[in-house]
Scaffold this active site. Structure first.
Site, PDB file in Angstrom:
ATOM      1  N   ASP A  36     -10.110   3.196   1.767  1.00 54.79           N
ATOM      2  CA  ASP A  36     -10.265   2.767   3.167  1.00 54.79           C
ATOM      3  C   ASP A  36     -10.906   3.857   4.028  1.00 54.79           C
ATOM      4  O   ASP A  36     -11.622   3.560   4.982  1.00 54.79           O
ATOM      5  CB  ASP A  36      -8.899   2.413   3.772  1.00 54.79           C
ATOM      6  CG  ASP A  36      -8.385   1.064   3.288  1.00 54.79           C
ATOM      7  OD1 ASP A  36      -9.211   0.221   2.901  1.00 54.79           O
ATOM      8  OD2 ASP A  36      -7.155   0.865   3.290  1.00 54.79           O
TER       9      ASP A  36
ATOM     10  N   LYS B 208       0.807  -1.232   0.000  1.00 55.37           N
ATOM     11  CA  LYS B 208       0.000   0.000   0.000  1.00 55.37           C
ATOM     12  C   LYS B 208       0.840   1.282   0.000  1.00 55.37           C
ATOM     13  O   LYS B 208       0.408   2.292  -0.536  1.00 55.37           O
ATOM     14  CB  LYS B 208      -0.952   0.017   1.204  1.00 55.37           C
ATOM     15  CG  LYS B 208      -2.122  -0.937   1.064  1.00 55.37           C
ATOM     16  CD  LYS B 208      -3.086  -0.743   2.227  1.00 55.37           C
ATOM     17  CE  LYS B 208      -4.258  -1.689   2.144  1.00 55.37           C
ATOM     18  NZ  LYS B 208      -5.277  -1.410   3.154  1.00 55.37           N
TER      19      LYS B 208
END
Ligand code: ATR
Length: 266
Positions: free
Chosen positions: A101, A65
């Site tokens: 997210d 990420k």
């Protein structure tokens, strides 16, 4: 047919293919979604060469990420602020990185309560914590961070201008409306990072761990009469946001929620 994937290492337990395939079936979209194991030393080649040639979008998971930020053509403001990318999309021939997210965590939490003006205690200071701390700040929530390693809490608190809780023993739990577990404590283990006797009936408990769905953290909270929000909701809502970005369609959460319980792994 359009191609999508999730990249990570290891990748066998990712739920992303099941969630997105459920959307393809529901809306009769001609697309497929594969789990692709990419090792750290393969990441640059995959993102720069294979991704633009083959895929319309990719979900990015552990451990890529942060590293993937170096290889995209542009990042959204939200990805820059969080410092992590979990979604790649091809737009006008360019590789764009974003982060769903934040939206996913807030949508999940809002199933438990209205967040504006509330006070939240965030447990943990890793990647998942960064996304929710940033999102809560944007949503008008006062945030305090506790982390096992104090320096990491200090770094995050400094960056996002929040309070730090040095020790859980010293807090007055009544101060907080929302308690969020972003640590891995409780993952496939019956343990909780938050002391059981500190739960109050007016708390909202949100656990980002989703294996098991009913964690000790949530079980202790429920025993005290608190509202609980399970980790699958965050996973589903961040995937719904990816679906919206890639297909420009807002899918009903129930379509993905069903697949969460019916398809193992994926
Ligand atoms: P993620 O991206 O899922 O947030 P991470 O960046 O590895 O994962 O962060 C894991 C978080 O869980 C950290 O806050 C970590 O605390 P430390 O910074 O002290 O390592 C926390 N964590 C992991 N195991 C823990 C434990 N046994 N007790 C308390 N916190 C723990």
């Amino acid at each position: 047919m359009k191609h999508f994937c999730v990249i990570g290492c290891p990748i066998t337990h990712s739920r992303s293919p099941a969630l997105h395939r459920a959307g393809f079936v529901e809306l009769e979209i001609d697309a497929d979604f594969q789990a692709v194991e990419i090792k750290p030393d393969e990441l640059e080649h995959f993102v720069r060469e294979e991704f633009p040639k083959t895929y319309a979008g990719a979900a990015v998971t552990v451990p890529h990420k942060e590293a993937v930020r170096k290889y995209v053509d542009a990042e959204t403001d939200i990805a820059k602020a969080v410092g992590a990318i979990n979604t790649l999309a091809m737009q006008d021939g360019k590789i764009i990185g974003t982060n769903t997210d934040v939206v996913g965590a807030l949508h999940a939490l809002r199933t438990g309560c209205e967040v504006l003006g509330k006070s939240a205690l965030v447990l943990g200071a890793g990647g998942a914590s960064r996304a929710i701390v940033y999102g809560l700040g944007k949503a008008g929530v006062r945030v305090a961070i506790w982390n096992r390693t104090l320096e990491k809490a200090e770094t995050l608190a400094h960056e996002f201008q929040t309070e730090i809780v040095p020790s859980l023993d010293s807090i007055h739990p009544e101060r907080f409306d929302i308690i969020i577990n972003t640590t891995s404590v409780g993952l496939r283990a019956w343990e909780s990072v938050f002391p059981a006797d500190m739960w109050r009936a007016n708390h909202v408990a949100f656990d980002m761990v989703y294996d098991p769905l009913e964690t000790k953290f949530l079980s202790d909270a429920a025993s005290a009469g608190a509202v609980t929000v399970t980790g699958d909701l965050m996973l589903v809502h961040q995937a719904l946001e990816q679906f919206r970005i890639w297909h420009n369609i807002t899918l009903e959460p129930e379509v993905m929620m069903r697949s969460f319980f019916t398809e193992e792994g994926g």
